[in-house]
Design an enzyme around this catalytic site. Structure first.
Site, PDB file in Angstrom:
ATOM      1  CB  SER A 285      45.654   1.100   4.812  1.00 51.40           C
ATOM      2  OG  SER A 285      44.542   1.805   5.164  1.00 51.40           O
TER       3      SER A 285
HETATM    4  N1  SAH Z   1      42.481   0.564   9.884  1.00 45.79           N
HETATM    5  C1  SAH Z   1      41.829  -0.312   8.999  1.00 45.79           C
HETATM    6  C2  SAH Z   1      41.102   0.150   7.735  1.00 45.79           C
HETATM    7  C3  SAH Z   1      39.652   0.165   7.264  1.00 45.79           C
HETATM    8  S1  SAH Z   1      38.816   0.894   6.311  1.00 45.79           S
HETATM    9  C4  SAH Z   1      42.378  -1.525   8.824  1.00 45.79           C
HETATM   10  O1  SAH Z   1      43.755  -1.775   9.006  1.00 45.79           O
HETATM   11  O2  SAH Z   1      41.837  -2.456   8.272  1.00 45.79           O
HETATM   12  C5  SAH Z   1      37.984   2.215   7.052  1.00 45.79           C
HETATM   13  C6  SAH Z   1      37.043   1.875   8.250  1.00 45.79           C
HETATM   14  O3  SAH Z   1      36.441   3.034   8.642  1.00 45.79           O
HETATM   15  C7  SAH Z   1      35.967   0.864   7.555  1.00 45.79           C
HETATM   16  O4  SAH Z   1      36.019  -0.516   8.355  1.00 45.79           O
HETATM   17  C8  SAH Z   1      34.930   1.727   7.862  1.00 45.79           C
HETATM   18  O5  SAH Z   1      33.439   0.708   8.142  1.00 45.79           O
HETATM   19  C9  SAH Z   1      35.396   2.342   9.136  1.00 45.79           C
HETATM   20  N2  SAH Z   1      34.388   3.703   9.042  1.00 45.79           N
HETATM   21  C10 SAH Z   1      34.049   4.507   8.202  1.00 45.79           C
HETATM   22  N3  SAH Z   1      33.311   5.614   8.884  1.00 45.79           N
HETATM   23  C11 SAH Z   1      33.287   5.522  10.208  1.00 45.79           C
HETATM   24  C12 SAH Z   1      32.955   6.213  11.470  1.00 45.79           C
HETATM   25  N4  SAH Z   1      32.251   7.493  11.161  1.00 45.79           N
HETATM   26  N5  SAH Z   1      33.329   5.755  12.805  1.00 45.79           N
HETATM   27  C13 SAH Z   1      33.966   4.676  12.687  1.00 45.79           C
HETATM   28  N6  SAH Z   1      34.407   3.812  11.704  1.00 45.79           N
HETATM   29  C14 SAH Z   1      34.213   4.414  10.617  1.00 45.79           C
END
Ligand code: SAH
Length: 217
Positions: free
Chosen positions: A65
């Site tokens: 993000s």
């Molecule tokens: N907080 C992260 C943002 C990653 S993007 C950072 O700072 O890099 C969002 C993430 O949510 C992705 O890695 C995706 O694989 C994950 N995601 C999506 N659905 C999910 C679920 N049901 N349970 C766990 N992770 C999930």
């Protein structure tokens, strides 16, 4: 060759130009944003952009993000250092590190195995010992260690997953983007005795939250 000192300056500039003018006020959040080496959480080809004012790809179709959104969501959790915090969507581990700076312990859940494996390795290397990891569908939460003082979801949901509401402690805060696939509203839900107070914190755009209580795969 860029030395660590330059990254410190880049972080300071990020805080002063992207966070302070947009009214991020919690000094502990600003200190964590000054400290966590965001450039370590992006691929080598993107290091030069790590402190820019936008999200970046982290592989597997996912993104890290924008710094402002990380700060905004973290501030909304009102962490003091005593909290047990649950994060859904570990991704690069950057938000996890910011939470680890500000919570007693962070439980983080990610559904994509290679992403969580990379995060475990990096956060170990950076010396974070108060983080627990799980590869799982985070729309179900992580019941065993509940309730949580703070829950943060870093992927966009069609609705607030009921298991996450159920795993909030009294007085706990849940911060989650809710909306359609193209844009969402950041929402904070605070549990007060048996009541839930809902606040809107602004518009945002996240990748999909995929799972039983999210979007279907
Ligand atoms: N907080 C992260 C943002 C990653 S993007 C950072 O700072 O890099 C969002 C993430 O949510 C992705 O890695 C995706 O694989 C994950 N995601 C999506 N659905 C999910 C679920 N049901 N349970 C766990 N992770 C999930």
């Amino acid at each position: 060759m860029v030395v660590n000192h330059d990254y410190r300056l880049a972080r300071e500039k990020m805080v002063e130009t992207q966070l302070v003018p947009r009214k991020i006020k919690d000094q502990r959040v600003l200190a964590a944003m000054r400290k966590v080496p965001r450039h370590r959480f992006v691929g080598s080809g993107l290091i030069g952009e790590a402190y820019n004012d936008h999200p970046l790809p982290i592989g597997q179709g996912q993104t890290i993000s924008q710094p402002y959104i990380v700060a905004l969501m973290t501030e909304a959790l009102k962490l003091t250092g005593k909290e047990y915090t649950l994060e859904i969507g570990t991704g690069s581990g950057y938000q996890t590190a910011v939470l680890a700076e500000l919570s007693r312990r962070v439980y983080t859940v990610e559904r994509v195995k290679p992403l969580i494996n990379g995060s475990i390795k990096l956060l170990d290397e950076l010396g974070y010992t108060n983080v627990m990891y799980k590869t799982y569908d985070g729309t179900l939460g992580w019941k065993e260690n509940s309730p949580y003082d703070g829950i943060i979801v870093t992927a966009g949901a069609p609705d607030v997953p009921q298991p996450l509401i159920d795993q909030l402690a009294d007085g706990g805060r849940l911060v989650i983007p809710v909306g359609d696939k193209l844009s969402q509203e950041l929402i904070r839900i605070t549990k007060k005795k048996r009541r839930f107070v809902k606040e809107k914190l602004g518009g945002c755009r996240f990748v999909d939250l995929i799972g039983e209580h999210g979007w279907k795969d």
